[in-house]
Design an enzyme around this catalytic site. Structure first.
Site, mmCIF file in Angstrom:
data_model
loop_
_atom_site.group_PDB
_atom_site.id
_atom_site.type_symbol
_atom_site.label_atom_id
_atom_site.label_comp_id
_atom_site.label_asym_id
_atom_site.label_seq_id
_atom_site.Cartn_x
_atom_site.Cartn_y
_atom_site.Cartn_z
ATOM 1 N N ASP A 19 0.826 -1.220 0.000
ATOM 2 C CA ASP A 19 0.000 0.000 0.000
ATOM 3 C C ASP A 19 0.860 1.270 0.000
ATOM 4 O O ASP A 19 1.961 1.274 0.538
ATOM 5 C CB ASP A 19 -0.909 -0.027 1.240
ATOM 6 C CG ASP A 19 -2.037 0.976 1.146
ATOM 7 O OD1 ASP A 19 -2.293 1.505 0.047
ATOM 8 O OD2 ASP A 19 -2.668 1.247 2.185
ATOM 9 N N ASN A 67 -10.448 -2.570 -6.704
ATOM 10 C CA ASN A 67 -9.587 -1.676 -7.494
ATOM 11 C C ASN A 67 -10.146 -1.324 -8.877
ATOM 12 O O ASN A 67 -9.719 -0.348 -9.491
ATOM 13 C CB ASN A 67 -8.168 -2.250 -7.647
ATOM 14 C CG ASN A 67 -7.337 -2.175 -6.384
ATOM 15 O OD1 ASN A 67 -6.451 -2.986 -6.155
ATOM 16 N ND2 ASN A 67 -7.603 -1.195 -5.526
HETATM 17 C C1 FPP Z 1 -1.769 0.176 -3.423
HETATM 18 O O1 FPP Z 1 -1.298 1.507 -3.420
HETATM 19 C C2 FPP Z 1 -1.230 -0.561 -4.551
HETATM 20 C C3 FPP Z 1 -1.955 -1.123 -5.567
HETATM 21 C C4 FPP Z 1 -3.417 -1.044 -5.646
HETATM 22 C C5 FPP Z 1 -1.303 -1.820 -6.666
HETATM 23 C C6 FPP Z 1 -0.086 -2.626 -6.316
HETATM 24 C C7 FPP Z 1 0.737 -2.715 -7.515
HETATM 25 C C8 FPP Z 1 2.074 -2.690 -7.556
HETATM 26 C C9 FPP Z 1 2.954 -2.709 -6.367
HETATM 27 C C10 FPP Z 1 2.709 -2.676 -8.896
HETATM 28 C C11 FPP Z 1 3.451 -3.868 -9.272
HETATM 29 C C12 FPP Z 1 2.724 -5.124 -9.160
HETATM 30 C C13 FPP Z 1 2.768 -6.078 -10.081
HETATM 31 C C14 FPP Z 1 2.311 -7.465 -9.742
HETATM 32 C C15 FPP Z 1 3.259 -5.822 -11.417
HETATM 33 P P1 FPP Z 1 -2.365 2.670 -3.593
HETATM 34 O O2 FPP Z 1 -2.450 3.004 -5.030
HETATM 35 O O3 FPP Z 1 -3.659 2.255 -2.964
HETATM 36 O O4 FPP Z 1 -1.702 3.828 -2.787
HETATM 37 P P2 FPP Z 1 -2.462 4.962 -1.958
HETATM 38 O O5 FPP Z 1 -3.177 4.269 -0.833
HETATM 39 O O6 FPP Z 1 -1.355 5.831 -1.485
HETATM 40 O O7 FPP Z 1 -3.397 5.651 -2.906
#
Ligand code: FPP
Length: 244
Positions: A19, A67
């Site tokens: 996250d 998501n």
């Molecule tokens: C949460 O951060 C992250 C995600 C929803 C996506 C996770 C993806 C990756 C780490 C990219 C690489 C993964 C693969 C398998 C290629 P957020 O966007 O919710 O962050 P925030 O809470 O700060 O908005």
């Protein structure tokens, strides 16, 4: 607290809620997707570190059923990032004997992403090193509902008796069928909740919350989380062992 990992008590299964990508980017006045890109680099380092440490299973929450509600451009970016990850990493994953398994229903994913992911699963299928579970279009409640439906179906057909519905049976109908449950679940970015991740499997997991945003996480942070895990007193509902 210890400052080195006890190599005799390494968790067998580590699960991670990656996250904070969006916040990491916003803090740098960058578009959110830059955070995902940086997050992919962190993932590369963490898979390598877990494999080197002899962890048996690493599970990461890459894309939840919720998501899909993000802006279309962000969803598309993540779907393309998955393709990029699989293409770039497949040789390295194979070299390190990593076996990919997917937790989640791939059918709603764009065809190219699905095919690339399925290909990576196929190409790493006979590897015998760390199992790398990628939760993709995954939701813990949906997973349990899905298991209930399958069990109900088999009950109706007389293949399962009511007395046979046990924890083991339910576990065997989840995406994680056959996997040991996570010993340790790590969530980055300071948020302290499970957000529909491994709801059934986390019953006795130790939860470690770290303040770093996912792109800032690294193998040293991972070691610290493992040390915190090793300092916990896991009782599984039993009473504390008397001190020697
Ligand atoms: C949460 O951060 C992250 C995600 C929803 C996506 C996770 C993806 C990756 C780490 C990219 C690489 C993964 C693969 C398998 C290629 P957020 O966007 O919710 O962050 P925030 O809470 O700060 O908005």
């Amino acid at each position: 607290m210890q400052n080195e990992i006890d190599s005799n008590r390494i968790p067998k299964h580590i699960a991670i809620i990656m996250d904070g990508n969006g916040r990491w980017a916003s803090k740098r006045a960058l578009p959110r997707v830059f955070g995902h890109k940086a997050g992919m680099e962190t993932l590369r380092e963490v898979v390598r570190a877990c494999s080197d440490m002899g962890i048996e299973i690493l599970t990461v929450y890459a894309f939840s059923t919720e998501n899909w509600n993000r802006p279309t451009e962000e969803v598309s970016y993540l779907m393309n990032l998955l393709i990029e990850y699989m293409r770039k990493e497949i040789n390295e994953l194979n070299k390190n004997n990593v076996k990919i398994k997917i937790l989640g229903d791939l059918s709603p994913l764009p065809k190219v992403t699905r095919e690339e992911v399925e290909k990576a699963v196929r190409l790493t299928g006979s590897n015998t090193g760390i199992q790398f579970n990628i939760a993709l279009n995954y939701g813990g409640r949906a997973e349990i509902i899905n298991a209930c439906k399958k069990i109900a179906e088999e009950f109706k057909e007389g293949k399962i008796l009511k007395e046979q519905i046990t924890e083991e049976l339910i576990s065997s109908y989840l995406f994680t069928s056959g996997d040991i449950e996570p010993d340790l679940i790590i969530r980055t970015s300071g948020e302290k909740r499970l957000s529909n991740f491994l709801l059934w499997q986390s019953a006795y997991s130790e939860l470690v919350f770290v303040d770093e945003m996912w792109p800032d996480f690294n193998s040293r942070q991972l070691e610290k989380a493992i040390m915190e895990f090793q300092n916990r007193d896991r009782r599984f509902g039993l009473i504390k062992k008397s001190s020697e």
